[in-house]
Design a protein around this motif. Structure first.
Motif, PDB file in Angstrom:
ATOM      1  N   ASN A   1       0.844  -1.327  -0.017  1.00 14.14           N
ATOM      2  CA  ASN A   1      -0.101   0.451   0.243  1.00 14.14           C
ATOM      3  C   ASN A   1       0.889   1.330  -0.422  1.00 14.14           C
ATOM      4  O   ASN A   1       0.587   1.957  -0.541  1.00 14.14           O
ATOM      5  CB  ASN A   1      -1.185  -0.015   1.491  1.00 14.14           C
ATOM      6  N   LEU A   2       1.727   1.435   0.459  1.00 11.28           N
ATOM      7  CA  LEU A   2       2.759   2.342   1.307  1.00 11.28           C
ATOM      8  C   LEU A   2       3.787   2.660  -0.277  1.00 11.28           C
ATOM      9  O   LEU A   2       3.476   3.745  -0.772  1.00 11.28           O
ATOM     10  CB  LEU A   2       3.958   2.482   2.277  1.00 11.28           C
ATOM     11  N   ALA A   3       4.031   1.385  -1.258  1.00  2.40           N
ATOM     12  CA  ALA A   3       4.676   1.373  -2.516  1.00  2.40           C
ATOM     13  C   ALA A   3       3.656   2.413  -3.254  1.00  2.40           C
ATOM     14  O   ALA A   3       4.155   2.874  -4.513  1.00  2.40           O
ATOM     15  CB  ALA A   3       5.409   0.260  -2.836  1.00  2.40           C
ATOM     16  N   ASP A   4       2.640   1.392  -3.647  1.00  2.73           N
ATOM     17  CA  ASP A   4       1.349   1.964  -4.716  1.00  2.73           C
ATOM     18  C   ASP A   4       1.548   3.933  -4.761  1.00  2.73           C
ATOM     19  O   ASP A   4       0.764   4.363  -5.680  1.00  2.73           O
ATOM     20  CB  ASP A   4       0.344   1.462  -3.954  1.00  2.73           C
ATOM     21  N   HIS A   5       1.716   4.811  -2.856  1.00  7.54           N
ATOM     22  CA  HIS A   5       2.110   5.884  -2.943  1.00  7.54           C
ATOM     23  C   HIS A   5       3.129   6.198  -3.139  1.00  7.54           C
ATOM     24  O   HIS A   5       3.444   7.481  -2.528  1.00  7.54           O
ATOM     25  CB  HIS A   5       1.020   6.025  -1.204  1.00  7.54           C
ATOM     26  N   GLY A   6       4.284   5.943  -3.752  1.00 11.52           N
ATOM     27  CA  GLY A   6       5.631   6.126  -3.937  1.00 11.52           C
ATOM     28  C   GLY A   6       6.310   5.976  -2.603  1.00 11.52           C
ATOM     29  O   GLY A   6       7.183   6.963  -2.724  1.00 11.52           O
ATOM     30  N   VAL A   7       5.903   4.959  -1.672  1.00  8.97           N
ATOM     31  CA  VAL A   7       6.680   5.277  -0.222  1.00  8.97           C
ATOM     32  C   VAL A   7       7.492   3.561   0.391  1.00  8.97           C
ATOM     33  O   VAL A   7       6.400   3.098  -0.471  1.00  8.97           O
ATOM     34  CB  VAL A   7       5.843   5.741   1.071  1.00  8.97           C
ATOM     35  N   GLU A   8       9.119   3.782   0.779  1.00  7.22           N
ATOM     36  CA  GLU A   8       9.652   2.951   0.585  1.00  7.22           C
ATOM     37  C   GLU A   8       9.546   2.398   2.350  1.00  7.22           C
ATOM     38  O   GLU A   8       9.300   3.413   3.001  1.00  7.22           O
ATOM     39  CB  GLU A   8      10.849   3.212   1.039  1.00  7.22           C
ATOM     40  N   MET A   9       8.982   1.529   3.074  1.00  7.42           N
ATOM     41  CA  MET A   9       8.815   1.307   3.785  1.00  7.42           C
ATOM     42  C   MET A   9       9.896   0.254   4.477  1.00  7.42           C
ATOM     43  O   MET A   9      10.039  -0.860   3.892  1.00  7.42           O
ATOM     44  CB  MET A   9       7.588   0.353   4.327  1.00  7.42           C
ATOM     45  N   GLU A  10      10.564   0.677   5.310  1.00  3.09           N
ATOM     46  CA  GLU A  10      11.241  -0.134   6.235  1.00  3.09           C
ATOM     47  C   GLU A  10      10.869   0.439   7.781  1.00  3.09           C
ATOM     48  O   GLU A  10      10.809   0.340   8.443  1.00  3.09           O
ATOM     49  CB  GLU A  10      12.570   0.649   6.990  1.00  3.09           C
ATOM     50  N   ALA A  11      10.713  -1.716   7.642  1.00  2.00           N
ATOM     51  CA  ALA A  11      10.222  -1.786   9.179  1.00  2.00           C
ATOM     52  C   ALA A  11      11.630  -2.819   9.843  1.00  2.00           C
ATOM     53  O   ALA A  11      12.403  -4.158   9.154  1.00  2.00           O
ATOM     54  CB  ALA A  11       9.385  -3.204   8.968  1.00  2.00           C
ATOM     55  N   LEU A  12      11.822  -2.165  10.984  1.00  2.00           N
ATOM     56  CA  LEU A  12      12.763  -3.055  12.063  1.00  2.00           C
ATOM     57  C   LEU A  12      12.647  -4.764  12.273  1.00  2.00           C
ATOM     58  O   LEU A  12      12.935  -5.298  12.724  1.00  2.00           O
ATOM     59  CB  LEU A  12      12.788  -2.472  13.449  1.00  2.00           C
ATOM     60  N   VAL A  13      11.275  -5.059  12.696  1.00  2.00           N
ATOM     61  CA  VAL A  13      10.729  -6.744  13.000  1.00  2.00           C
ATOM     62  C   VAL A  13       9.250  -6.631  11.797  1.00  2.00           C
ATOM     63  O   VAL A  13       8.584  -5.988  11.986  1.00  2.00           O
ATOM     64  CB  VAL A  13      10.183  -6.516  14.357  1.00  2.00           C
ATOM     65  N   THR A  14       9.639  -8.223  10.999  1.00  2.00           N
ATOM     66  CA  THR A  14       8.452  -8.450  10.499  1.00  2.00           C
ATOM     67  C   THR A  14       6.980  -9.827  11.754  1.00  2.00           C
ATOM     68  O   THR A  14       8.091  -9.747  12.351  1.00  2.00           O
ATOM     69  CB  THR A  14       8.144  -9.255   9.333  1.00  2.00           C
ATOM     70  N   ALA A  15       5.978  -9.376  10.828  1.00  2.00           N
ATOM     71  CA  ALA A  15       5.491 -10.295  11.421  1.00  2.00           C
ATOM     72  C   ALA A  15       5.854 -11.945  11.472  1.00  2.00           C
ATOM     73  O   ALA A  15       6.179 -12.569  12.729  1.00  2.00           O
ATOM     74  CB  ALA A  15       4.248 -10.648  11.075  1.00  2.00           C
ATOM     75  N   SER A  16       7.060 -12.430  10.951  1.00  2.00           N
ATOM     76  CA  SER A  16       7.376 -13.626  10.757  1.00  2.00           C
ATOM     77  C   SER A  16       8.708 -13.756  11.304  1.00  2.00           C
ATOM     78  O   SER A  16       8.512 -15.114  12.430  1.00  2.00           O
ATOM     79  CB  SER A  16       7.964 -14.084   9.537  1.00  2.00           C
ATOM     80  N   GLU A  17       9.277 -12.953  11.670  1.00  2.00           N
ATOM     81  CA  GLU A  17      10.284 -13.256  12.494  1.00  2.00           C
ATOM     82  C   GLU A  17       9.781 -13.185  14.393  1.00  2.00           C
ATOM     83  O   GLU A  17      10.580 -13.700  15.120  1.00  2.00           O
ATOM     84  CB  GLU A  17      11.056 -11.383  12.917  1.00  2.00           C
ATOM     85  N   LEU A  18       8.751 -12.281  14.952  1.00  2.00           N
ATOM     86  CA  LEU A  18       8.148 -11.763  15.376  1.00  2.00           C
ATOM     87  C   LEU A  18       7.642 -13.032  16.108  1.00  2.00           C
ATOM     88  O   LEU A  18       7.397 -13.121  17.595  1.00  2.00           O
ATOM     89  CB  LEU A  18       7.187 -10.584  15.958  1.00  2.00           C
ATOM     90  N   LEU A  19       6.892 -14.043  15.068  1.00  2.00           N
ATOM     91  CA  LEU A  19       5.923 -14.969  15.834  1.00  2.00           C
ATOM     92  C   LEU A  19       6.673 -16.200  15.501  1.00  2.00           C
ATOM     93  O   LEU A  19       6.338 -17.226  16.057  1.00  2.00           O
ATOM     94  CB  LEU A  19       4.943 -15.460  14.990  1.00  2.00           C
TER      95      LEU A  19
END
Length: 181
Positions: free
Chosen positions: A160-178
């Motif tokens: 969704n962010l990429a569709d608006h021209g924004v790169e998202m950088e997450a510290l943690v993903t759900a896969s990593e957290l779980l």
């Protein structure tokens, strides 16, 4: 869910801090976008925990190059404030709606036309609150191309962010957290 990224010491320490703060909970939860989930990441528990807040601010600071921060109200504000102090950069607050009193601002703080702003947000599921903040900041004259998040639930927020021209950088993903729960 996608395959997790290779773990890093920072990721591992943050995951442990989130767990120690009891911010990762299991059960049946309704999410803000109306869906349900068998886990919940309680941003208020990790945003009010000094260890978590310090780790997040330090990790966000390492990803900045002097840009101003834009904290998404409410969850992104303590993250932006802590990162602002750590990185010694100013921040603004992007309200969900224009306030009906006082100055009537939607963006609080000093923002100059063309100024580069990195959006700071807690958790992305669909990413819509970050997108709304990006749009408000752009309407106010900011240049916004990146968003820093603590947790990517991997449910479409990045796209969704990429569709608006924004790169998202997450510290943690759900896969990593779980993983290994």
């Amino acid at each position: 869910m996608p395959t997790p990224r290779p773990p890093t010491a920072v990721t591992d320490e943050l995951i442990q801090a989130l767990r120690d703060a009891d911010a990762v909970q299991f059960g049946e939860f309704e999410l803000s976008h109306g869906g349900t989930s068998d886990y919940y990441v309680d941003k208020y528990l990790f945003e009010t925990d000094p260890r978590c807040l310090r780790l997040i601010a330090e990790a966000f600071s390492e990803r900045l190059d002097g840009e101003k921060l834009g904290g998404v109200a409410l969850g992104g504000v303590p993250l932006a404030a802590a990162t602002s102090i750590t990185a010694d950069v100013p921040y603004v607050i992007a309200r969900k709606e224009q306030k009906e009193y006082g100055t009537g601002n939607r963006i609080e703080g000093r923002l100059s036309e063309g100024e580069e702003v990195v959006v700071v947000e807690d958790i992305a599921t669909t990413g819509q609150s970050a997108v709304d903040a990006v749009e408000a900041l752009r309407e106010a004259g900011a240049e916004v191309n990146r968003a820093l998040l603590v947790v990517d639930r991997e449910e479409g927020g990045r796209e969704n962010l990429a569709d608006h021209g924004v790169e998202m950088e997450a510290l943690v993903t759900a896969s990593e957290l779980l993983a290994d729960r």
